[in-house]
Scaffold this active site. Sequence first.
Site, PDB file in Angstrom:
ATOM      1  N   ASP A 199       4.417   0.182  12.312  1.00 22.93           N
ATOM      2  CA  ASP A 199       3.270  -0.601  11.815  1.00 22.93           C
ATOM      3  C   ASP A 199       3.206  -2.116  12.196  1.00 22.93           C
ATOM      4  O   ASP A 199       2.028  -2.711  12.088  1.00 22.93           O
ATOM      5  CB  ASP A 199       2.934  -0.171  10.252  1.00 22.93           C
ATOM      6  CG  ASP A 199       3.020   1.248  10.046  1.00 22.93           C
ATOM      7  OD1 ASP A 199       1.758   1.777  10.023  1.00 22.93           O
ATOM      8  OD2 ASP A 199       3.992   1.363   9.412  1.00 22.93           O
ATOM      9  N   ARG A 214      -3.614  10.374   3.215  1.00 20.72           N
ATOM     10  CA  ARG A 214      -2.813  11.296   3.349  1.00 20.72           C
ATOM     11  C   ARG A 214      -1.914  11.620   2.198  1.00 20.72           C
ATOM     12  O   ARG A 214      -1.060  12.654   2.083  1.00 20.72           O
ATOM     13  CB  ARG A 214      -1.682  10.879   4.628  1.00 20.72           C
ATOM     14  CG  ARG A 214      -2.128  10.874   5.911  1.00 20.72           C
ATOM     15  CD  ARG A 214      -1.025  10.590   7.077  1.00 20.72           C
ATOM     16  NE  ARG A 214      -0.455  11.754   7.264  1.00 20.72           N
ATOM     17  CZ  ARG A 214      -0.577  12.805   7.665  1.00 20.72           C
ATOM     18  NH1 ARG A 214      -1.758  13.150   8.167  1.00 20.72           N
ATOM     19  NH2 ARG A 214       0.521  13.959   7.833  1.00 20.72           N
ATOM     20  N   LYS A 216       0.839  -1.209   0.047  1.00 22.87           N
ATOM     21  CA  LYS A 216      -0.126   0.157   0.200  1.00 22.87           C
ATOM     22  C   LYS A 216       0.797   1.196   0.032  1.00 22.87           C
ATOM     23  O   LYS A 216       0.554   2.077  -0.850  1.00 22.87           O
ATOM     24  CB  LYS A 216      -0.933   0.246   1.247  1.00 22.87           C
ATOM     25  CG  LYS A 216      -1.355   1.315   1.777  1.00 22.87           C
ATOM     26  CD  LYS A 216      -2.461   1.256   2.826  1.00 22.87           C
ATOM     27  CE  LYS A 216      -1.944   1.955   4.018  1.00 22.87           C
ATOM     28  NZ  LYS A 216      -1.449   3.235   4.455  1.00 22.87           N
ATOM     29  N   ASN A 217       1.855   1.273   0.940  1.00 22.97           N
ATOM     30  CA  ASN A 217       2.796   2.430   0.991  1.00 22.97           C
ATOM     31  C   ASN A 217       3.696   2.745  -0.174  1.00 22.97           C
ATOM     32  O   ASN A 217       4.496   3.499  -0.068  1.00 22.97           O
ATOM     33  CB  ASN A 217       3.503   2.498   2.401  1.00 22.97           C
ATOM     34  CG  ASN A 217       2.403   2.620   3.494  1.00 22.97           C
ATOM     35  OD1 ASN A 217       1.159   2.999   3.177  1.00 22.97           O
ATOM     36  ND2 ASN A 217       2.700   2.410   4.880  1.00 22.97           N
ATOM     37  N   CYS A 243      -4.558   7.663   9.259  1.00 21.57           N
ATOM     38  CA  CYS A 243      -5.057   7.325  10.797  1.00 21.57           C
ATOM     39  C   CYS A 243      -4.899   8.367  11.654  1.00 21.57           C
ATOM     40  O   CYS A 243      -3.811   9.080  11.670  1.00 21.57           O
ATOM     41  CB  CYS A 243      -4.391   6.306  10.901  1.00 21.57           C
ATOM     42  SG  CYS A 243      -4.779   4.626   9.940  1.00 21.57           S
ATOM     43  N   VAL A 296       8.243   6.337  16.700  1.00 20.87           N
ATOM     44  CA  VAL A 296       7.924   6.986  15.587  1.00 20.87           C
ATOM     45  C   VAL A 296       6.832   7.721  15.626  1.00 20.87           C
ATOM     46  O   VAL A 296       6.859   9.071  15.149  1.00 20.87           O
ATOM     47  CB  VAL A 296       7.656   5.906  14.424  1.00 20.87           C
ATOM     48  CG1 VAL A 296       7.423   6.478  12.962  1.00 20.87           C
ATOM     49  CG2 VAL A 296       8.999   5.055  14.127  1.00 20.87           C
TER      50      VAL A 296
HETATM   51  N1  EPU Z   1       6.682  14.327  11.055  1.00 22.99           N
HETATM   52  C1  EPU Z   1       6.499  15.575  11.322  1.00 22.99           C
HETATM   53  N2  EPU Z   1       6.638  16.435  10.402  1.00 22.99           N
HETATM   54  C2  EPU Z   1       6.290  16.024   8.938  1.00 22.99           C
HETATM   55  C3  EPU Z   1       6.202  14.861   8.714  1.00 22.99           C
HETATM   56  C4  EPU Z   1       6.312  13.752   9.714  1.00 22.99           C
HETATM   57  O1  EPU Z   1       6.938  15.649  12.347  1.00 22.99           O
HETATM   58  O2  EPU Z   1       6.212  17.150   8.108  1.00 22.99           O
HETATM   59  C5  EPU Z   1       6.710  13.240  12.064  1.00 22.99           C
HETATM   60  C6  EPU Z   1       5.370  12.474  12.210  1.00 22.99           C
HETATM   61  O3  EPU Z   1       4.537  13.329  13.022  1.00 22.99           O
HETATM   62  C7  EPU Z   1       5.968  11.019  12.918  1.00 22.99           C
HETATM   63  C8  EPU Z   1       7.253  11.019  12.187  1.00 22.99           C
HETATM   64  O4  EPU Z   1       7.629  12.099  11.664  1.00 22.99           O
HETATM   65  O5  EPU Z   1       6.055  11.181  14.152  1.00 22.99           O
HETATM   66  C9  EPU Z   1       7.305  10.035  10.809  1.00 22.99           C
HETATM   67  O6  EPU Z   1       6.345  10.081  10.166  1.00 22.99           O
HETATM   68  P1  EPU Z   1       6.369   9.845   8.670  1.00 22.99           P
HETATM   69  O7  EPU Z   1       6.381  11.115   7.794  1.00 22.99           O
HETATM   70  O8  EPU Z   1       7.431   8.899   8.370  1.00 22.99           O
HETATM   71  O9  EPU Z   1       4.960   8.996   8.055  1.00 22.99           O
HETATM   72  P2  EPU Z   1       4.007   9.052   6.999  1.00 22.99           P
HETATM   73  O10 EPU Z   1       4.854   9.209   5.701  1.00 22.99           O
HETATM   74  O11 EPU Z   1       3.038  10.029   7.297  1.00 22.99           O
HETATM   75  C10 EPU Z   1       4.024   6.488   6.390  1.00 22.99           C
HETATM   76  C11 EPU Z   1       3.181   5.593   6.298  1.00 22.99           C
HETATM   77  C12 EPU Z   1       2.830   5.181   7.531  1.00 22.99           C
HETATM   78  C13 EPU Z   1       3.937   4.670   8.377  1.00 22.99           C
HETATM   79  C14 EPU Z   1       5.073   5.631   8.491  1.00 22.99           C
HETATM   80  C15 EPU Z   1       6.505   5.350   9.198  1.00 22.99           C
HETATM   81  C16 EPU Z   1       2.123   5.849   4.038  1.00 22.99           C
HETATM   82  C17 EPU Z   1       0.927   6.362   3.431  1.00 22.99           C
HETATM   83  N3  EPU Z   1       2.050   6.105   5.485  1.00 22.99           N
HETATM   84  O12 EPU Z   1       3.602   7.604   7.019  1.00 22.99           O
HETATM   85  O13 EPU Z   1       1.878   3.907   7.468  1.00 22.99           O
HETATM   86  O14 EPU Z   1       3.650   4.310   9.887  1.00 22.99           O
HETATM   87  O15 EPU Z   1       5.350   6.016   6.940  1.00 22.99           O
HETATM   88  O16 EPU Z   1       6.856   4.224   8.732  1.00 22.99           O
HETATM   89  O17 EPU Z   1       3.147   5.705   3.738  1.00 22.99           O
HETATM   90  C18 EPU Z   1      -0.125   2.753   7.752  1.00 22.99           C
HETATM   91  O18 EPU Z   1       0.205   2.199   6.459  1.00 22.99           O
HETATM   92  O19 EPU Z   1      -1.040   2.612   8.514  1.00 22.99           O
HETATM   93  C19 EPU Z   1       0.641   3.887   8.127  1.00 22.99           C
HETATM   94  C20 EPU Z   1       0.343   4.865   8.880  1.00 22.99           C
END
Ligand code: EPU
Length: 452
Positions: A325, A99, A25-26, A123, A347
């Site tokens: 996850d 997102r 998915k990601n 989420c 995380v």
């Molecule tokens: N963060 C910030 N500022 C930002 C971006 C992120 O502070 O501008 C912080 C977040 O709040 C968090 C940390 O950095 O504490 C990591 O966030 P990240 O940006 O890595 O997460 P994401 O890209 O929003 C993706 C996956 C998530 C997965 C995370 C970590 C997708 C669509 N989502 O989220 O997957 O948990 O990376 O590996 O790719 C899921 O599949 O259920 C899911 C939540």
Amino acid sequence: MTVNDVLTVHGGTPLHGRIRVRGAKNLVSKAMVAALLGDAPSRLYDVPRIRDVEVVRGLLELHGVRVSDGAEDGELVLDPANVESATTDEINVHAGSSRIPILFCGPLLHRLGHAFIPDLGGCHIGPRPIDFHIQALRQFGAVVDKAPEGMHLTAPTGLHGTKLELPFPSVGATEQVLLTAVLAEGVTELRNAAVEPEIIDLICVLQKMGAIIKVHTDRVIEIQGVPRLGGYTHRPIPDRIEAASWAAAALATGGDIEVYGAEQVDMMTFLNVFRSVGGAYEVTDMRPPREGSAGTEGKIRFWHPGGELQAVALETDVHPGFMTDWQQPLVVALTQARGLSIVHETVYEQRLGYTEALNSMGATIQVYRDCLGGTPCRFGRRDFKHSAVIAGPSKLHAADLVIPDLRAGFSHLIAALAAEGTSRVYGVDLINRGYEDFEAKLAALGAHAERA
Ligand code: EPU
């Protein structure tokens, strides 16, 4: 939530059988966005039928990308020949649903010179800010205006390569930089980048399109902008989060599940923990067809070998650490392990709320503000309950549960399957965001569950 959005689960039956996972998915959702950058059609295989894919497809179609199903099951053809603007109202239909729309910024700025991004969904696992994204886009030369209805972006002087360092190796922000830098003028250097396998696979997609991206040691990625990109043909890496979720389900229910499509290489950290807890697994590598012999599909079989499970201490982390996850499904199995298990979530600051539901089923899980085990993380000083101690083994009993988010939702489902008695799980449609055909898979594994 609709009246039908409830699953009645009769627990206590070990899950046995085989299921298949498809493209991650990601990665899939991001590869679909990347198709916008090309000037020729792209072809993506093994795309799961999940809601996040539908949302991205809808947004691409609104912007003139023709998306059609290919000949193979799960094949999508994405044709960006007529990319066009969409109205704010049209785009806002997708507000709050995922997102991924934040990743449309760079590609739309390159293609149209402007972009509108609706309010994000995804989420509810903490505040999930987008400050790294906005800071990066501004450094490329984008003008970002936040409005009550969403975010408007323009690039009056175009987008230009830049030097960036992320405060934390964010997956989304790294993807934002990649999708923007590939067509930006000049060289971009990104420090403290995320290097999850899904990101490396996105880099492979972009490279197939004609991008020049170097992954250096120490989380440094260098992107040399190119004037144009073509299409790609890509078979994504399998969904290692879904694979681990079914593995945890096998362990928690005392079952035996063969996960076809699962690959060892991106699950090594999970497999180590699975074995330390007392789970058994067997990897069968994929073998391509040769003259005279058909190939075999790769799979990993996960099972509970009998006897007691053991407590473990683990810490979630960015790659190559234990994925955030993976922790929610595994914690259900840890309620069945003897001793005190510790989970330190580093995380997301608020990803342990789901443990309350497990406690209502008889588990003994205490959450703490301290950084328990391992190295102190950035949440320790900020008063977030981000460590959990799980005392086991606990006999789980049925309960009424409301699904809070995708991964916690799957853990609720596993808990209901492991528990004695009949549970009602509300809000199960949310699981369709990331788990393809999960109800059919449950049925194939012998689970007793029905709608309403
Ligand atoms: N963060 C910030 N500022 C930002 C971006 C992120 O502070 O501008 C912080 C977040 O709040 C968090 C940390 O950095 O504490 C990591 O966030 P990240 O940006 O890595 O997460 P994401 O890209 O929003 C993706 C996956 C998530 C997965 C995370 C970590 C997708 C669509 N989502 O989220 O997957 O948990 O990376 O590996 O790719 C899921 O599949 O259920 C899911 C939540």
